[in-house]
Design an enzyme around this catalytic site. Structure first.
Site, PDB file in Angstrom:
ATOM      1  N   ASP A  98       1.188  -1.082   0.678  1.00 22.33           N
ATOM      2  CA  ASP A  98      -0.408  -0.140   0.286  1.00 22.33           C
ATOM      3  C   ASP A  98       0.975   1.258   0.056  1.00 22.33           C
ATOM      4  O   ASP A  98       0.354   1.805   0.407  1.00 22.33           O
ATOM      5  CB  ASP A  98      -1.019  -0.397   1.558  1.00 22.33           C
ATOM      6  CG  ASP A  98      -0.750   0.164   2.663  1.00 22.33           C
ATOM      7  OD1 ASP A  98       0.494   0.100   2.468  1.00 22.33           O
ATOM      8  OD2 ASP A  98      -1.706  -0.223   3.493  1.00 22.33           O
ATOM      9  N   SER A  99       2.196   1.034  -0.402  1.00 22.41           N
ATOM     10  CA  SER A  99       2.805   2.500   0.146  1.00 22.41           C
ATOM     11  C   SER A  99       2.727   2.810  -1.300  1.00 22.41           C
ATOM     12  O   SER A  99       3.179   3.642  -1.815  1.00 22.41           O
ATOM     13  CB  SER A  99       5.292   1.518   0.054  1.00 22.41           C
ATOM     14  OG  SER A  99       4.194   0.847  -0.768  1.00 22.41           O
TER      15      SER A  99
ATOM     16  N   ASP B  58      -1.038  -6.718  -0.189  1.00 22.24           N
ATOM     17  CA  ASP B  58      -1.261  -5.876   0.775  1.00 22.24           C
ATOM     18  C   ASP B  58      -2.369  -5.562   1.197  1.00 22.24           C
ATOM     19  O   ASP B  58      -3.458  -5.003  -0.043  1.00 22.24           O
ATOM     20  CB  ASP B  58      -0.316  -4.392   1.424  1.00 22.24           C
ATOM     21  CG  ASP B  58       0.239  -4.299   2.022  1.00 22.24           C
ATOM     22  OD1 ASP B  58       0.414  -4.569   3.202  1.00 22.24           O
ATOM     23  OD2 ASP B  58       1.033  -3.095   2.258  1.00 22.24           O
TER      24      ASP B  58
ATOM     25  N   LYS C 202      -1.245  -9.652   2.316  1.00 29.08           N
ATOM     26  CA  LYS C 202      -0.340  -9.427   4.148  1.00 29.08           C
ATOM     27  C   LYS C 202      -0.979  -8.302   5.101  1.00 29.08           C
ATOM     28  O   LYS C 202      -2.456  -7.649   4.587  1.00 29.08           O
ATOM     29  CB  LYS C 202       0.819  -8.462   3.773  1.00 29.08           C
ATOM     30  CG  LYS C 202       1.632  -7.705   4.954  1.00 29.08           C
ATOM     31  CD  LYS C 202       2.897  -7.270   4.517  1.00 29.08           C
ATOM     32  CE  LYS C 202       2.841  -6.119   3.806  1.00 29.08           C
ATOM     33  NZ  LYS C 202       2.285  -4.571   4.342  1.00 29.08           N
TER      34      LYS C 202
ATOM     35  N   GLU D   4      -1.046  -5.872   9.113  1.00 29.12           N
ATOM     36  CA  GLU D   4      -0.301  -4.726   9.772  1.00 29.12           C
ATOM     37  C   GLU D   4      -0.958  -5.623  10.555  1.00 29.12           C
ATOM     38  O   GLU D   4      -2.328  -4.824  11.598  1.00 29.12           O
ATOM     39  CB  GLU D   4      -0.152  -3.588   9.456  1.00 29.12           C
ATOM     40  CG  GLU D   4       0.486  -2.906   8.158  1.00 29.12           C
ATOM     41  CD  GLU D   4       0.527  -2.003   7.787  1.00 29.12           C
ATOM     42  OE1 GLU D   4      -0.112  -0.744   8.670  1.00 29.12           O
ATOM     43  OE2 GLU D   4       1.030  -1.446   7.056  1.00 29.12           O
TER      44      GLU D   4
ATOM     45  N   GLU E  88       9.462  -4.389  10.585  1.00 27.17           N
ATOM     46  CA  GLU E  88       9.693  -2.884   9.702  1.00 27.17           C
ATOM     47  C   GLU E  88      10.109  -1.604  11.081  1.00 27.17           C
ATOM     48  O   GLU E  88       9.854  -1.470  12.003  1.00 27.17           O
ATOM     49  CB  GLU E  88       8.647  -1.862   9.211  1.00 27.17           C
ATOM     50  CG  GLU E  88       8.520  -0.896   8.497  1.00 27.17           C
ATOM     51  CD  GLU E  88       7.334  -0.682   7.613  1.00 27.17           C
ATOM     52  OE1 GLU E  88       7.101  -1.448   6.832  1.00 27.17           O
ATOM     53  OE2 GLU E  88       8.068   0.963   7.215  1.00 27.17           O
TER      54      GLU E  88
HETATM   55  O1  KIV Z   1       3.730  -1.065   1.344  1.00 28.51           O
HETATM   56  C1  KIV Z   1       4.778  -1.970   1.950  1.00 28.51           C
HETATM   57  O2  KIV Z   1       5.389  -1.079   0.411  1.00 28.51           O
HETATM   58  C2  KIV Z   1       4.813  -2.251   2.687  1.00 28.51           C
HETATM   59  C3  KIV Z   1       6.580  -2.532   2.753  1.00 28.51           C
HETATM   60  C4  KIV Z   1       7.800  -1.336   3.039  1.00 28.51           C
HETATM   61  C5  KIV Z   1       6.731  -3.418   3.547  1.00 28.51           C
HETATM   62  O3  KIV Z   1       4.563  -2.196   3.639  1.00 28.51           O
END
Ligand code: KIV
Length: 264
Positions: free
Chosen positions: A45-46, A84, A112, A114, A181
């Site tokens: 989600d970056s 994500d 993924k 969090e 992280e």
């Molecule tokens: O969103 C993302 O790119 C991430 C990585 C930094 C692990 O969660």
């Protein structure tokens, strides 16, 4: 190289072979990374920051991740593809199942999410229904407003012990991979030793079972704040393929990240 599976990643941890991971958001980069031998591709989600230009990941939607997952899937032949789950898309069971299903249907091999102990039941539900899960502890960017900024986590003893317990709990709930992280190297080592699933670090020292970087950081094209742990490989090699290949080489040898890119 045959297709990367979760069992292959666990075997790599057992054999002491480091895992090289990168974020990817489209098919061309996914293909380039896959061809160079990157084992894990994350549609992070970056993308809310590096593609959309936002100052956090909070505005990203499940549909957007699904869209990019489909593109990455089209370019990735061997790499394991992780999608994500965005902010507020995994907070009740029905919504979580629906959203995770959308990402798997778009081509993800794993989702993924969090968080720590509050995710145990969710992870059980997902894995029992055939959806593999990657956990994410430490600086979890979706909680940036709770943390009061993008800050290193787990620096005090109590928080560090709590994180080790959460890592064990995530594994017990069924998580098959864990991103760590921005935490001190000593804590990353303690977590990596305490669980049998592989840990993938970003700003967690060279002691984790693998490393991940946001691709824009690796190519030195992120704007604004550049995290201390990132490394601009284009500056060194002047070429995209060579950059990816050097990144993989340095992850495998443990040369990346060095002390100057780690937290103590
Ligand atoms: O969103 C993302 O790119 C991430 C990585 C930094 C692990 O969660």
């Amino acid at each position: 190289m045959s297709k990367i599976t979760t069992s292959k990643l666990i075997k790599m941890k057992q054999d002491g072979e480091k895992i090289a991971a990168l974020t990817a958001y489209d098919s061309s980069f996914a293909r380039l990374f896959d061809e160079q031998g990157v084992e894990v591709l994350l549609i992070g989600d970056s993308l809310g920051m590096v593609l959309q230009g936002g100052d956090s990941t909070l505005a990203v939607t499940n549909q957007q991740i699904a869209y990019h997952t489909k593109s990455v899937r089209a370019g990735a032949e061997k790499a394991l593809v992780i999608a994500d789950m965005p902010f507020m898309t995994y907070h009740n069971v029905n919504e979580t199942m629906k959203n995770a299903h959308e990402l798997m249907a778009a081509g993800a091999n794993m989702v993924k999410m969090e968080g720590g102990d509050w995710l145990y039941d969710t992870i059980k539900q997902l894995t029992q229904n055939g959806i593999p899960v990657c956990g994410h502890l430490g600086l979890t960017p979706q909680s940036v407003n709770v943390f009061g900024g993008f800050k290193v986590q787990g620096r005090d003893n109590q928080k560090a012990l709590e994180m080790i317990e959460h890592a064990k709990g995530l594994e017990a709930a069924g998580a098959q991979l864990l991103v760590l992280e921005c935490i001190p190297t000593e804590l990353a080592k303690a977590i990596t030793d305490a669980i049998t699933i592989p840990t993938i670090g970003i700003g967690a020292g060279n002691v984790t079972d693998g490393q991940i970087l946001v691709m824009h950081d690796m190519f030195g094209i992120s704007s604004g704040y550049i995290p201390k742990f990132s490394k601009n490989y284009i500056e060194i090699t002047g070429d995209m393929r060579k950059s990816v290949s050097l990144y993989i080489e340095e992850v495998k040898s443990g040369a990346f990240p060095d002390e100057s890119r780690s937290f103590n």
